[in-house]
Structure formats: structure tokens, C-alpha cells
Design an enzyme around this catalytic site. Sequence first.
Site, PDB file in Angstrom:
ATOM      1  N   ASP A  62       0.847  -1.184   0.000  1.00 24.39           N
ATOM      2  CA  ASP A  62       0.000   0.000   0.000  1.00 24.39           C
ATOM      3  C   ASP A  62       0.886   1.238   0.000  1.00 24.39           C
ATOM      4  O   ASP A  62       1.770   1.385   0.858  1.00 24.39           O
ATOM      5  CB  ASP A  62      -0.909   0.008   1.229  1.00 24.39           C
ATOM      6  N   ASN A 106      -3.158  12.795  -4.199  1.00 23.37           N
ATOM      7  CA  ASN A 106      -4.275  13.201  -5.061  1.00 23.37           C
ATOM      8  C   ASN A 106      -4.840  14.551  -4.648  1.00 23.37           C
ATOM      9  O   ASN A 106      -5.146  15.401  -5.499  1.00 23.37           O
ATOM     10  CB  ASN A 106      -5.382  12.144  -5.014  1.00 23.37           C
ATOM     11  N   HIS A 141      -5.153  14.265  -9.580  1.00 23.44           N
ATOM     12  CA  HIS A 141      -5.223  12.856  -9.956  1.00 23.44           C
ATOM     13  C   HIS A 141      -4.244  12.492 -11.071  1.00 23.44           C
ATOM     14  O   HIS A 141      -3.865  11.318 -11.194  1.00 23.44           O
ATOM     15  CB  HIS A 141      -6.649  12.504 -10.382  1.00 23.44           C
ATOM     16  N   ASP A 188      -2.054   9.286 -10.766  1.00 25.79           N
ATOM     17  CA  ASP A 188      -1.959   8.224 -11.771  1.00 25.79           C
ATOM     18  C   ASP A 188      -0.505   7.947 -12.144  1.00 25.79           C
ATOM     19  O   ASP A 188      -0.104   6.792 -12.322  1.00 25.79           O
ATOM     20  CB  ASP A 188      -2.747   8.617 -13.023  1.00 25.79           C
ATOM     21  N   GLU A 204      -4.678   2.230  -4.346  1.00 25.37           N
ATOM     22  CA  GLU A 204      -3.216   2.264  -4.284  1.00 25.37           C
ATOM     23  C   GLU A 204      -2.652   0.988  -3.669  1.00 25.37           C
ATOM     24  O   GLU A 204      -1.486   0.956  -3.272  1.00 25.37           O
ATOM     25  CB  GLU A 204      -2.753   3.484  -3.476  1.00 25.37           C
TER      26      GLU A 204
END
Length: 384
Positions: free
Chosen positions: A257, A265, A270, A274, A300
Site C-alpha cells: 500500500d 491526489n 489525480h 496516476d 493504491e
Amino acid sequence: MKIQQFLIQKIGNPLEWDSAGKASLLLWMYLSDQLFYQLFIELGMSHPQLIPWVNQAEAQFHSFYFLLLLLVTLGLLAILHTPQARKHASILYEYIACLYFGISHVYYAYCIGLASLPVGVVLLGAPVVGFIIVNHWAVVSAFVASILLMLVLSIATMLDHIPYAPLVLGLYRESGQMEPAWVVAYAVFALPHVVFIFALAHYVLQRWRAREEEAIYLSRTDGLTGLLNRRYVLKMLEQEKHECETGKMPMAVIMVDLDHFKGINDNWGHDVGDDVLVKAAQVLKQSVRLGDYVGRYGGEEFLVVLPGLDEAQAVGLAERIRGNIAAIQVALDGGDILTLSASLGLSCYTGSPFVSQDDLVRRADVALYQAKAGGRDCVMVATA
């Protein structure tokens, strides 16, 4: 550039064409056949070596209809290539093209012999290719109509109401054997059909296989990261656990994680998020062995399946993953550099028949939360 790649770029996949395009393809194929028949009847009426083999009176009569059908095909192609036809593409185009192809081809077949080799090639080959490309009911309707028309003509021939193969002279010798000249001629008539059918079927089936492979790839892969998606990585976990049970080998599962991903974010958008996920996915793939599996578990979170590794080996690989993620640098607008860290939870299978693949994932998830509670950027091993 290979011929197939050139064709893919220029004409694409016929399976994805609209009805006007599919009907045009059928008519273009038919036009090449018609030009061949037109050449035959013109040479049969003018070439000294062919005149004895062609019924001149019948050739004069049928030459008008040969030319008329050729012009009809050109007219239909012109209509199908108009912007209006392309804009309002209808399945009706496929029905019209198939019926026209089938019924008018019976006429050509009658002229040279309903039981000849070219007729058999078209009768068998054209529907097969047609089922691949055009609407199957259009092919069925044309095939049934053509067979019924051939049956009527065959009965009329048997009852001597019409002649068999009116354009042909000297088809058989007195011994009953077919004249070699006509054997060769029929083979030449059949050749364009065979070449076109094989070439088109090969090309379309290749595109079909490519599309099927793409669909399989998309069904197994996460669209953003290129890793296995959740469903497929869990399927691989189940499969590998069974293999390890059978071979009495250990295996490990790592849940990864990315730390503080929501903040990435929220603070940088975003697009940056990404980019972080893509870079993390690349690092994960580079960190594991060839036979391991890496999938995006959700958001994630990533799941790593390590067949054949015991706890000590898996911890070493997990530390390598953690260090490689910590080395990632993401360039931000304004020249800032974003660094990452990850928390990892690890669970191991050592041969217990009471541990399922769901248990392995659940234990790794619990260990992951322990890693986060312990300060993040570390590896925690689940206890049995």
C-alpha cells in the site's frame, strides 16, 4: 513493413466495418469474378483457338447479360461508396449484396455448367467466408435462394427445357471423359475464387484472433498500470496455491500500500496520482522474479504472489520492493520532486491444509495495517 501490417493500417478489420463496407467488399470480390467471365466470353467470340470450344450463338446472346450484370455491380458499388450510403448504413445493404451475388452467380454457373468445379468452389467457399464477415441471416437467405434456383434450373435441364452449359462445346469426349481443355478451363475459373476466399479468410481470422487476444488481455489487466487486475491476480493466487500444495512447496503473499496516497491526489491532483501508480507498478514488476505475479488489488493497493518462497526469502524480496519504491522520484510542476514510501504486509503458506488463499490475503492485509500503525514504510509479517 509486412503485407499484413500494411493491410491492417489501410483497411483495418472487416469485422468492424459497417454494413455498407461489408457489402462493398462482397461486390468488389464479385466484380473480379465478373471481369474474368467477361474476358472469357469476349475471347471465346474472338480468339481463333477458343472459338471452337464456345457456342457462338449462345455467346452472342449471353454477352449482353454478362455486360449488363457487370454494369449493375459497378452501379451498386458506386451507390455504396456515396457519403449518404455510408452515413445511413443499413443491414439491408448486406442482404441485397448477398442475394445479388448468389442469384446472379447461379446465372454464370448455368452458362458454364451447374455441376462444374467453379460452381462447387463458390457454393462451398462463399458462405463460409460470408458467415465470418456479413450478417449470417443475409448469407442464409442468399444461399437458400441460390440453391432453389439451381434446383429449378437443374430440373429444367434434366427435362430438356433448357440446355446444360449453353456456352460450352465439346465438354465430353465420346468415351464419356471430360475434355482436358475444359478441365483446365474450369480449374482456371475456380482459381480466383480459391485465392480470394483463402486470402480473405486468413486475413479476417488473423484479425479475429488478434481481437480475441486483446479482449483476453484487457479482461486480465488493469487499464492504468498494466498489472494484473484484482480478479485475475486472485485467480493466479488460487492456482499457484494449489500447485504449491501438490508440490509441497511454500509460498508467500505480499500486500503493498502506497503511503499517504490520498494526500498526493488532494495536493497535486489525480494526474500526478496516476503517474505515481504507474511508476510504482513498474517498480513492482522489476522487483519480483519471472514466475511471480503482481496485481493491482484496488486503489493504491497491490498484491504480490510469490510461489516457492519461504518466509525469510519473501521478507528479503519485500524489503527490496520497499526500498525500490522509496527510490522513486516524481517530478512536479515548479521543479519540486515527490518521493514515495510504501507499507507492506506479508503472509506465508507453509503446507497447512487449513489455510485458504482468502486466509493468505486476509492475513497479509492485517499485517499491512500493522505496518501502517507502526509508522509506515516498513514490512510486517503476519502471524498464524
